[in-house]
Scaffold this active site. Structure first.
Site, PDB file in Angstrom:
ATOM      1  N   HIS A 102     -19.346  14.070 -31.648  1.00  0.00           N
ATOM      2  CA  HIS A 102     -20.426  13.844 -32.613  1.00  0.00           C
ATOM      3  C   HIS A 102     -21.733  14.299 -31.939  1.00  0.00           C
ATOM      4  O   HIS A 102     -21.842  14.259 -30.705  1.00  0.00           O
ATOM      5  CB  HIS A 102     -20.467  12.341 -32.899  1.00  0.00           C
ATOM      6  CG  HIS A 102     -21.407  11.914 -33.971  1.00  0.00           C
ATOM      7  ND1 HIS A 102     -22.743  11.725 -33.740  1.00  0.00           N
ATOM      8  CD2 HIS A 102     -21.206  11.615 -35.266  1.00  0.00           C
ATOM      9  CE1 HIS A 102     -23.328  11.320 -34.864  1.00  0.00           C
ATOM     10  NE2 HIS A 102     -22.413  11.245 -35.809  1.00  0.00           N
ATOM     11  N   ASP A 117     -17.504   7.270 -26.194  1.00  0.00           N
ATOM     12  CA  ASP A 117     -18.142   7.036 -27.487  1.00  0.00           C
ATOM     13  C   ASP A 117     -17.100   6.337 -28.366  1.00  0.00           C
ATOM     14  O   ASP A 117     -16.164   6.966 -28.868  1.00  0.00           O
ATOM     15  CB  ASP A 117     -18.566   8.389 -28.087  1.00  0.00           C
ATOM     16  CG  ASP A 117     -19.058   8.261 -29.516  1.00  0.00           C
ATOM     17  OD1 ASP A 117     -18.918   7.176 -30.106  1.00  0.00           O
ATOM     18  OD2 ASP A 117     -19.573   9.267 -30.052  1.00  0.00           O
ATOM     19  N   GLN A 166     -16.051   5.258 -33.539  1.00  0.00           N
ATOM     20  CA  GLN A 166     -14.981   5.266 -34.547  1.00  0.00           C
ATOM     21  C   GLN A 166     -13.807   4.384 -34.164  1.00  0.00           C
ATOM     22  O   GLN A 166     -13.170   3.784 -35.033  1.00  0.00           O
ATOM     23  CB  GLN A 166     -14.491   6.707 -34.786  1.00  0.00           C
ATOM     24  CG  GLN A 166     -15.521   7.610 -35.441  1.00  0.00           C
ATOM     25  CD  GLN A 166     -15.926   7.147 -36.837  1.00  0.00           C
ATOM     26  OE1 GLN A 166     -15.201   6.446 -37.535  1.00  0.00           O
ATOM     27  NE2 GLN A 166     -17.124   7.532 -37.258  1.00  0.00           N
ATOM     28  N   LYS A 191     -20.070   0.015 -38.380  1.00  0.00           N
ATOM     29  CA  LYS A 191     -18.780   0.622 -38.756  1.00  0.00           C
ATOM     30  C   LYS A 191     -17.655  -0.402 -38.639  1.00  0.00           C
ATOM     31  O   LYS A 191     -16.507  -0.127 -38.952  1.00  0.00           O
ATOM     32  CB  LYS A 191     -18.482   1.821 -37.852  1.00  0.00           C
ATOM     33  CG  LYS A 191     -19.477   2.980 -38.036  1.00  0.00           C
ATOM     34  CD  LYS A 191     -19.072   4.151 -37.175  1.00  0.00           C
ATOM     35  CE  LYS A 191     -20.202   5.133 -36.949  1.00  0.00           C
ATOM     36  NZ  LYS A 191     -20.558   5.922 -38.115  1.00  0.00           N
ATOM     37  N   CYS A 238     -22.036  15.549 -38.823  1.00  0.00           N
ATOM     38  CA  CYS A 238     -22.726  15.470 -37.515  1.00  0.00           C
ATOM     39  C   CYS A 238     -21.827  15.981 -36.399  1.00  0.00           C
ATOM     40  O   CYS A 238     -21.812  15.412 -35.278  1.00  0.00           O
ATOM     41  CB  CYS A 238     -23.193  14.043 -37.204  1.00  0.00           C
ATOM     42  SG  CYS A 238     -24.346  13.419 -38.412  1.00  0.00           S
TER      43      CYS A 238
HETATM   44  N1  C6P Z   1     -20.707   8.801 -37.455  1.00  0.00           N
HETATM   45  C1  C6P Z   1     -19.945   9.480 -39.644  1.00  0.00           C
HETATM   46  O1  C6P Z   1     -20.039   9.550 -40.869  1.00  0.00           O
HETATM   47  P1  C6P Z   1     -24.574   5.475 -35.035  1.00  0.00           P
HETATM   48  O2  C6P Z   1     -25.218   6.292 -36.108  1.00  0.00           O
HETATM   49  O3  C6P Z   1     -25.407   5.399 -33.788  1.00  0.00           O
HETATM   50  O4  C6P Z   1     -24.073   4.158 -35.504  1.00  0.00           O
HETATM   51  O5  C6P Z   1     -23.214   6.270 -34.646  1.00  0.00           O
HETATM   52  C2  C6P Z   1     -23.271   7.605 -34.244  1.00  0.00           C
HETATM   53  C3  C6P Z   1     -21.893   8.134 -34.032  1.00  0.00           C
HETATM   54  C4  C6P Z   1     -21.491   8.425 -32.738  1.00  0.00           C
HETATM   55  N2  C6P Z   1     -20.254   8.843 -32.476  1.00  0.00           N
HETATM   56  C5  C6P Z   1     -19.335   9.018 -33.442  1.00  0.00           C
HETATM   57  C6  C6P Z   1     -17.953   9.461 -33.076  1.00  0.00           C
HETATM   58  C7  C6P Z   1     -19.680   8.760 -34.779  1.00  0.00           C
HETATM   59  O6  C6P Z   1     -18.783   8.939 -35.726  1.00  0.00           O
HETATM   60  C8  C6P Z   1     -20.991   8.318 -35.075  1.00  0.00           C
HETATM   61  C9  C6P Z   1     -21.426   8.118 -36.498  1.00  0.00           C
HETATM   62  C10 C6P Z   1     -20.946   8.654 -38.872  1.00  0.00           C
HETATM   63  O7  C6P Z   1     -19.053  10.050 -39.039  1.00  0.00           O
HETATM   64  C11 C6P Z   1     -22.347   8.956 -39.298  1.00  0.00           C
HETATM   65  S1  C6P Z   1     -22.884  10.538 -38.789  1.00  0.00           S
END
Ligand code: C6P
Length: 398
Positions: free
Chosen positions: A119, A192, A195, A218, A356
């Protein structure tokens, strides 16, 4: 067996209609919906405990502090960290990764190993440092090439920053193996977990990773809260992320000394209400149990994969042997945004775009994809509606 109809009643938003149709929410990888317990915890805090934490001696503040720290203890146990000092509250996964990028010391010539499926949140913070990124390639199925990974290490490698599960392909990466290899080269690993955290049990001691980042929103919790887990000895050596109240032990007009962990990394008034409500989300997950969650989401994944594979012109991207309940796809002649709009008119919420993960779009030579992603509240009946709507779209565009 899980009673999904009963679970659905915990999520008030699932009773809503969109364009006059019952909402079918298939975008939990983006953000999950929230159960009553989480929503109530926010209101309860503001009605009964609202006070700043760690600063005042009166009872109200002590109560708020206790609830805030209770979440930390719950998370420590949930991910099997050694100490609450290793649990740092952030705004989310993105901020947790940025914290490590800005607080660990990197120098010119350092290299960081990442993968093609990252991401943007696990790419841009490292790119901003000006270090060299070395990339683990992925196969057409969407799995990491671990052979290539082993060859990326050299004397400049400073860190491996890798996603536990891809937000686009659903691939679950073998973090334990990845970490073991990195540690053989004396290189730290940041995972990370945005997910993976809501969908499978995370045991940081077993994974042996050095950092693990995740978001509450999430995982059925509120937005604006996340966690950076870090091994204590590494966190001790890192410089503070931001300066301000709470992160200091003593301040003079010329200098300061840092507070102990984890407060050293929590400058300013935090998101108290949402941290407290995150505790309710963790308890909700615990009450259902990961065994049940994984069984249900894997059933949905297999059911939906079969249904979607039967639609003419639809190509699923990401067929790893270990996947979360995430399916991304493209359809011949129909732009993903058009599919998203058609589905929206049927009350079906999916994500369409680059998710993203632009480098991943490039890897699969598509500008965008449609993604459906499941949570504990989704049903096979909802997938039937999705499949029907996609077949209609296919006929209209054909
Ligand atoms: N992915 C998706 O629709 P935040 O925004 O900080 O809570 O998470 C960012 C993020 C980081 N790593 C991974 C693997 C992610 O999937 C995400 C967020 C969402 O896939 C919004 S872009």
């Amino acid at each position: 067996m899980l009673n999904i109809e009963k679970i659905r009643k915990d999520f008030p938003i699932l009773q809503c209609t969109m364009h006059g149709k019952p909402l079918i929410y298939l975008d939990s990888s983006n953000t999950s919906q929230k159960p009553n317990g989480v929503i109530d915890a926010i209101t309860h805090y503001y009605k009964n405990y609202n006070a700043n934490i760690h600063r005042s001696i009166y009872e109200l503040s002590a109560k708020a502090t206790h609830l805030y720290e209770k979440t930390r203890t719950n998370i420590k146990e949930f991910i099997n960290a050694k100490s609450t000092q290793e649990i740092i509250f952030t705004k989310g996964t993105t901020e947790a990764i940025n914290l490590v990028a800005s607080s660990l010391s990197f120098s010119e010539g350092d290299e960081i190993i990442v993968s093609t499926m990252e991401h943007h949140s696990n790419l841009v913070p490292w790119q901003k440092l000006g270090v060299k990124l070395r990339i683990i390639p992925i196969s057409d199925k969407g799995e990491l090439d671990l052979g290539a990974y082993q060859n990326l290490f050299n004397s400049h490698t400073k860190m491996v920053a890798i996603t536990h599960a891809s937000n686009v392909l659903g691939t679950i990466n073998p973090i334990k193996e990845i970490t073991k290899i990195a540690h053989q080269h004396q290189v730290a690993v940041l995972v990370d977990g945005a997910q993976a955290f809501p969908h499978l049990p995370v045991d940081v001691e077993d994974l042996d990773c050095d950092f693990y980042a995740f978001s509450s929103h999430k995982a059925y919790g509120p937005t604006g809260v996340g966690v950076l887990y870090g091994k204590k000895d590494l966190l001790e050596k890192m410089s503070p992320y931001q300066g301000g109240g709470n992160m200091i032990e003593r301040v003079s007009l010329t200098d300061f000394t840092c507070n102990q962990l984890p407060y050293k990394f929590e400058a300013g008034t935090p998101n108290i209400a949402d941290v407290i409500a995150f505790d309710a989300a963790i308890n909700y997950i615990k009450s259902i149990g990961f065994e049940n969650i994984m069984r249900h989401e894997q059933n949905l994944l297999h059911y939906a994969t079969e249904k979607l594979n039967n639609i003419d012109g639809l190509r699923i991207i990401g067929n790893a042997s270990k996947k979360l309940g995430v399916i991304s796809f493209v359809m011949k002649e129909i732009h993903p945004h058009d599919i998203g709009t058609i589905l929206d008119h049927e009350g079906i919420a999916v994500r369409a775009g680059h998710h993203c993960a632009m480098p991943l779009m490039e890897r699969f030579k598509v500008p965008a994809m449609v993604r459906v992603s499941f949570g504990i509240y989704n049903t096979e009946k909802e997938i039937d509606h999705l499949s029907l709507a996609l077949k209609t779209a296919e006929r209209i565009f054909a």
